[in-house]
Design a protein around this motif. Structure first.
Motif, PDB file in Angstrom:
ATOM      1  N   ARG A 249     -84.967  31.253 -23.516  1.00 42.13           N
ATOM      2  CA  ARG A 249     -86.111  32.095 -23.129  1.00 42.13           C
ATOM      3  C   ARG A 249     -87.425  31.455 -23.557  1.00 42.13           C
ATOM      4  NH1 ARG A 249     -86.920  38.477 -24.881  1.00 42.13           N
ATOM      5  NH2 ARG A 249     -88.870  38.826 -23.741  1.00 42.13           N
ATOM      6  N   ARG A 250     -87.439  30.872 -24.752  1.00 44.57           N
ATOM      7  CA  ARG A 250     -88.672  30.244 -25.238  1.00 44.57           C
ATOM      8  C   ARG A 250     -89.021  29.009 -24.396  1.00 44.57           C
ATOM      9  NH1 ARG A 250     -91.934  30.708 -29.515  1.00 44.57           N
ATOM     10  NH2 ARG A 250     -93.107  28.885 -30.192  1.00 44.57           N
ATOM     11  N   GLN A 251     -88.002  28.238 -23.980  1.00 46.55           N
ATOM     12  CA  GLN A 251     -88.278  27.044 -23.187  1.00 46.55           C
ATOM     13  C   GLN A 251     -88.942  27.398 -21.860  1.00 46.55           C
ATOM     14  OE1 GLN A 251     -87.708  24.121 -25.022  1.00 46.55           O
ATOM     15  NE2 GLN A 251     -87.319  25.902 -26.324  1.00 46.55           N
ATOM     16  N   ARG A 252     -88.565  28.547 -21.311  1.00 47.89           N
ATOM     17  CA  ARG A 252     -89.147  28.973 -20.035  1.00 47.89           C
ATOM     18  C   ARG A 252     -90.629  29.312 -20.156  1.00 47.89           C
ATOM     19  NH1 ARG A 252     -84.150  32.989 -18.342  1.00 47.89           N
ATOM     20  NH2 ARG A 252     -82.814  31.386 -17.394  1.00 47.89           N
ATOM     21  N   ASN A 253     -91.060  29.677 -21.354  1.00 47.22           N
ATOM     22  CA  ASN A 253     -92.439  30.120 -21.547  1.00 47.22           C
ATOM     23  C   ASN A 253     -93.355  29.041 -22.109  1.00 47.22           C
ATOM     24  OD1 ASN A 253     -91.757  32.751 -20.673  1.00 47.22           O
ATOM     25  ND2 ASN A 253     -91.087  33.334 -22.738  1.00 47.22           N
ATOM     26  N   LEU A 254     -92.801  27.874 -22.444  1.00 47.00           N
ATOM     27  CA  LEU A 254     -93.611  26.808 -23.028  1.00 47.00           C
ATOM     28  C   LEU A 254     -94.147  25.882 -21.947  1.00 47.00           C
ATOM     29  CD1 LEU A 254     -91.520  25.780 -26.178  1.00 47.00           C
ATOM     30  CD2 LEU A 254     -93.684  27.031 -26.140  1.00 47.00           C
ATOM     31  N   ALA A 255     -95.379  25.429 -22.123  1.00 44.41           N
ATOM     32  CA  ALA A 255     -95.955  24.470 -21.184  1.00 44.41           C
ATOM     33  C   ALA A 255     -95.249  23.119 -21.281  1.00 44.41           C
ATOM     34  CB  ALA A 255     -97.451  24.308 -21.453  1.00 44.41           C
ATOM     35  N   PRO A 257     -91.812  22.194 -22.924  1.00 46.29           N
ATOM     36  CA  PRO A 257     -90.631  22.623 -23.677  1.00 46.29           C
ATOM     37  C   PRO A 257     -89.883  21.471 -24.313  1.00 46.29           C
ATOM     38  CG  PRO A 257     -90.152  22.619 -21.339  1.00 46.29           C
ATOM     39  CD  PRO A 257     -91.617  22.314 -21.473  1.00 46.29           C
ATOM     40  N   LEU A 258     -89.032  21.818 -25.275  1.00 48.85           N
ATOM     41  CA  LEU A 258     -88.192  20.804 -25.932  1.00 48.85           C
ATOM     42  C   LEU A 258     -87.235  20.176 -24.930  1.00 48.85           C
ATOM     43  CD1 LEU A 258     -87.494  19.531 -28.715  1.00 48.85           C
ATOM     44  CD2 LEU A 258     -85.737  21.306 -28.946  1.00 48.85           C
ATOM     45  N   ILE A 259     -86.605  21.004 -24.082  1.00 50.05           N
ATOM     46  CA  ILE A 259     -85.805  20.489 -22.973  1.00 50.05           C
ATOM     47  C   ILE A 259     -86.318  21.110 -21.686  1.00 50.05           C
ATOM     48  CG2 ILE A 259     -83.754  20.131 -24.400  1.00 50.05           C
ATOM     49  CD1 ILE A 259     -82.538  22.604 -23.040  1.00 50.05           C
ATOM     50  N   ASP A 260     -86.314  20.323 -20.644  1.00 47.17           N
ATOM     51  CA  ASP A 260     -86.814  20.778 -19.350  1.00 47.17           C
ATOM     52  C   ASP A 260     -85.681  21.479 -18.610  1.00 47.17           C
ATOM     53  OD1 ASP A 260     -88.052  21.204 -16.996  1.00 47.17           O
ATOM     54  OD2 ASP A 260     -88.393  19.082 -16.493  1.00 47.17           O
ATOM     55  N   PHE A 264     -81.604  21.339 -14.976  1.00 43.72           N
ATOM     56  CA  PHE A 264     -80.347  21.994 -14.621  1.00 43.72           C
ATOM     57  C   PHE A 264     -80.340  22.495 -13.184  1.00 43.72           C
ATOM     58  CE2 PHE A 264     -80.522  22.147 -19.214  1.00 43.72           C
ATOM     59  CZ  PHE A 264     -79.236  21.812 -19.579  1.00 43.72           C
ATOM     60  N   ARG A 265     -81.512  22.534 -12.548  1.00 47.27           N
ATOM     61  CA  ARG A 265     -81.554  22.914 -11.138  1.00 47.27           C
ATOM     62  C   ARG A 265     -81.262  21.732 -10.219  1.00 47.27           C
ATOM     63  NH1 ARG A 265     -85.973  26.154 -13.045  1.00 47.27           N
ATOM     64  NH2 ARG A 265     -87.538  24.671 -12.301  1.00 47.27           N
ATOM     65  N   ARG A 266     -81.176  20.552 -10.802  1.00 44.43           N
ATOM     66  CA  ARG A 266     -80.781  19.376 -10.027  1.00 44.43           C
ATOM     67  C   ARG A 266     -79.255  19.354  -9.939  1.00 44.43           C
ATOM     68  NH1 ARG A 266     -84.815  14.896 -10.255  1.00 44.43           N
ATOM     69  NH2 ARG A 266     -86.754  15.829 -11.013  1.00 44.43           N
ATOM     70  N   ARG A 267     -78.742  19.415  -8.724  1.00 46.65           N
ATOM     71  CA  ARG A 267     -77.300  19.564  -8.525  1.00 46.65           C
ATOM     72  C   ARG A 267     -76.518  18.422  -9.169  1.00 46.65           C
ATOM     73  NH1 ARG A 267     -75.112  20.334  -2.499  1.00 46.65           N
ATOM     74  NH2 ARG A 267     -75.755  18.149  -2.345  1.00 46.65           N
ATOM     75  N   ALA A 268     -76.968  17.195  -9.003  1.00 42.82           N
ATOM     76  CA  ALA A 268     -76.242  16.054  -9.569  1.00 42.82           C
ATOM     77  C   ALA A 268     -76.207  16.147 -11.095  1.00 42.82           C
ATOM     78  CB  ALA A 268     -76.900  14.742  -9.133  1.00 42.82           C
ATOM     79  N   PHE A 269     -77.338  16.555 -11.688  1.00 43.51           N
ATOM     80  CA  PHE A 269     -77.424  16.643 -13.148  1.00 43.51           C
ATOM     81  C   PHE A 269     -76.463  17.687 -13.698  1.00 43.51           C
ATOM     82  CE2 PHE A 269     -79.127  18.370 -17.080  1.00 43.51           C
ATOM     83  CZ  PHE A 269     -79.495  17.235 -17.794  1.00 43.51           C
ATOM     84  N   SER A 270     -76.555  18.911 -13.193  1.00 45.20           N
ATOM     85  CA  SER A 270     -75.754  20.004 -13.745  1.00 45.20           C
ATOM     86  C   SER A 270     -74.268  19.821 -13.451  1.00 45.20           C
ATOM     87  CB  SER A 270     -76.246  21.346 -13.205  1.00 45.20           C
ATOM     88  OG  SER A 270     -76.238  21.349 -11.790  1.00 45.20           O
ATOM     89  N   THR A 271     -73.923  19.336 -12.252  1.00 36.68           N
ATOM     90  CA  THR A 271     -72.511  19.119 -11.917  1.00 36.68           C
ATOM     91  C   THR A 271     -71.915  18.017 -12.771  1.00 36.68           C
ATOM     92  OG1 THR A 271     -72.954  19.776  -9.631  1.00 36.68           O
ATOM     93  CG2 THR A 271     -70.885  18.622 -10.055  1.00 36.68           C
ATOM     94  N   PRO A 389     -85.871  12.524 -14.158  1.00 40.39           N
ATOM     95  CA  PRO A 389     -87.074  11.692 -14.082  1.00 40.39           C
ATOM     96  C   PRO A 389     -87.118  10.730 -15.275  1.00 40.39           C
ATOM     97  CG  PRO A 389     -87.609  14.019 -13.796  1.00 40.39           C
ATOM     98  CD  PRO A 389     -86.191  13.963 -14.249  1.00 40.39           C
ATOM     99  N   PRO A 390     -87.585   9.497 -15.090  1.00 42.10           N
ATOM    100  CA  PRO A 390     -87.600   8.532 -16.192  1.00 42.10           C
ATOM    101  C   PRO A 390     -88.304   9.035 -17.439  1.00 42.10           C
ATOM    102  CG  PRO A 390     -88.059   7.432 -14.122  1.00 42.10           C
ATOM    103  CD  PRO A 390     -88.039   8.898 -13.816  1.00 42.10           C
ATOM    104  N   GLU A 391     -89.366   9.831 -17.273  1.00 47.36           N
ATOM    105  CA  GLU A 391     -90.078  10.324 -18.453  1.00 47.36           C
ATOM    106  C   GLU A 391     -89.273  11.368 -19.223  1.00 47.36           C
ATOM    107  OE1 GLU A 391     -91.510  12.809 -14.913  1.00 47.36           O
ATOM    108  OE2 GLU A 391     -91.018  10.700 -15.346  1.00 47.36           O
ATOM    109  N   ARG A 392     -88.173  11.860 -18.615  1.00 48.77           N
ATOM    110  CA  ARG A 392     -87.298  12.826 -19.278  1.00 48.77           C
ATOM    111  C   ARG A 392     -85.944  12.213 -19.622  1.00 48.77           C
ATOM    112  NH1 ARG A 392     -89.585  17.288 -21.575  1.00 48.77           N
ATOM    113  NH2 ARG A 392     -91.102  18.269 -20.182  1.00 48.77           N
TER     114      ARG A 392
END
Length: 531
Positions: A249-255, A257-260, A264-271, A389-392
């Motif tokens: 919940r905190r990550q969703r509200n931070l400009a 966040p510690l983890i983006d 997880f909305r990237r299908r290849a990443f989450s799968t 993304p490379p920066e992540r």
């Protein structure tokens, strides 16, 4: 779609990969090397049973707890910089551990090794993603990176045994010192520096929430695996999940966040992440049970049991190196799905092992599982890093490594729990031999190890009957656990086939801005300057 930044890596990058292999191997080695030193350090430091348990477990706990934080910190601070800082601290913590004069001192040193180890794992993987921008080369580099971790875990007992033959127990910790010295000496020469172009402060509250959540979940899982108090394990797991909910919940509200969470909305990443966790879960749980089956059911020595799994490791190295080339031909989704199905076949082979003559069958089944699942896991690492993304990349690496640690812990907990449930259903007061002493009966109903000790104290046919009953019950527990694991693998294979069906399954991403501006000539071994 490939961008102009996907330049072939030069000599410097490949030499850098060899350098990054060293700390990776040490981390794998440190997970296993302590086990051999336990008798000697127990005799000298005389820790309590609780202290000894924490000395053994705290290293893995702290690594798991700090992986996401350190991965994100590397993105901000600089991945090479964090790696070298971590290497320095890891070497110092190793020296402290080696020369510890009390159990408390060793416990603190092991905790420090875990924290500093957490800086090394995501740093090495994220640097690989920056050094090898060409997808083909990156896939092979990640496979080689993973193999070195496997080798470290396998070589740990051997290296520790050699050190303990000649030196004191603390010498096993000094193996890491020359490796970290080499990393510090050549790191600035061979490894480029990368960090995000906008540096933001890490949210301390997020760090605390992630640490508490992961440590609580890991502790609860391990309590289940060790057969500890069920209510403590459940409460700890529940607390970890609740704190994890606050973290998300905190990550969703931070400009920043510690983890983006957008990753997880990237299908290849989450799968890929879910497949990776499942694969490691199945491998860890099966290895845990197979080694017990060999030693307690078939009466194979620990050394011989260890030797029997070496061919599986060697086959895994070959198939893991071949996996990237196969994935380029058929696509990551098809390659991962096919290897997982083959792994399920290995698990079904294990179900044919018997309580009296199953050594060859169990070894073959486990070998099939290992050389099938390991290349799948290497490909999932490639997808996780390639789809971020490379920066992540540092944050993605930390998430992937955390999923790996959770998968390993869950594997032992789930596999052990299933096998234990079957064992206790079959070994009851009504099925045990008549005339068995109450203490022996109680011990036999708990574990096969307890039954083996009880049988040694009972003479004649009663002891033989007890062993036959309990060994058969444990074997059936292994069979059921293998079927459950095969089901998990088949489910993961189906999901990979559907969700990763697009060949490559790797979305493009913008290139991060490097801190240093290397030369643009690939032959020089330098990375190009991104446009």
């Amino acid at each position: 779609m490939e961008t102009s930044t996907a330049i072939k890596a030069g000599r410097r990058e490949w030499m850098g990969l060899g350098l990054l292999a060293l700390p990776t191997m040490v981390l794998g080695l440190d997970l296993t090397v302590l086990h051999l030193a336990v008798p000697a350090l127990s005799a000298e430091l005389q820790p309590s049973s609780t202290q000894l348990l924490w000395i053994t477990d705290i290293y893995g706990f702290m690594i798991a707890g700090f992986l996401m934080t350190m991965g994100s910190l590397g993105d901000r601070l600089g991945r090479r910089r964090l790696l070298l800082i971590g290497a320095t601290a890891f070497a110092l913590a190793s020296v402290i551990a080696a020369y510890s004069t009390s159990a408390e001192m060793l416990l603190v040193a092991r905790a420090l090794l875990g924290v500093t180890g957490a800086t090394l794992m995501p740093s090495t993987l994220s640097l690989i993603s920056n050094m090898f921008t060409d997808p083909k080369q990156r896939s092979f580099a990640i496979a080689a990176w993973m193999i070195n971790f496997m080798i470290g875990g396998a070589v740990g007992p051997l290296a520790g045994g050699i050190m303990l033959e000649r030196f004191w127990w603390g010498s096993v910790f000094l193996i890491a010192v020359p490796v970290m010295a080499a990393l510090l000496l050549f790191g600035r020469i061979l490894l480029p520096e990368y960090r995000t172009s906008t540096v933001a402060r890490i949210d301390a509250t997020s760090v605390a929430l992630s640490l508490v959540s992961i440590l609580a979940i890991m502790y609860g899982i391990k309590e289940f695996a060790k057969g500890g108090e069920t209510y403590i394990a459940l409460l700890t797991l529940a607390a970890g999940l609740v704190v994890g909910g606050f973290f998300i919940r905190r990550q969703r509200n931070l400009a920043d966040p510690l983890i983006d969470l957008a990753l997880f909305r990237r299908r290849a990443f989450s799968t890929a992440l879910g497949t990776q966790l499942t694969g490691l879960l199945v491998m860890a749980g099966t290895q845990f049970l197979i080694l017990q089956y060999m030693q307690l059911v078939l009466d194979v020595s620990a050394l011989r049991a260890g030797v029997l799994v070496v061919p599986a490791m060697l086959l895994s190295i070959v198939t893991t190196l071949l996996a990237p080339a196969i994935a380029r031909r058929v696509g990551h989704g098809a390659a991962i799905s096919a290897t997982l199905v083959l792994g399920a076949a290995g698990l079904l082979v294990i179900t044919q092992a018997s309580a009296d003559s199953g050594l060859v069958v169990a070894t073959v089944g486990f070998s099939i599982l290992m050389f099938a699942i390991n290349p799948a896991i290497a490909l999932t690492y490639d997808l996780v890093i390639g789809s971020a993304p490379p920066e992540r990349a540092g944050s993605a690496s930390g998430i992937a490594e955390t999923a790996s640690e959770l998968g390993l812990a869950l594997g032992v907990a789930i596999g052990g729990s299933v096998a234990t449930a079957v064992y206790r259903r079959l070994v009851t007061p009504g099925t045990l031999p008549d005339g068995l002493p109450p203490d022996a009966s109680s011990a036999a109903q708990e574990t096969l190890g307890g039954a083996t000790e009880a049988a040694a104290d009972v003479s004649g046919a009663t002891g033989d009957e007890l062993l036959a009953l309990t060994r058969d019950a444990f074997t059936q527990g292994v069979h059921v656990a293998s079927v459950v694991n095969a089901g998990l693998v088949i489910a993961a294979a189906a999901l990979a086939a559907v969700l990763l069906r697009r060949k490559g399954a790797q979305p493009g991403a913008e290139t991060a801005e490097p801190v240093e501006q290397p030369a643009s000539d690939p032959a020089s071994g330098q990375l190009p300057t991104p446009s």
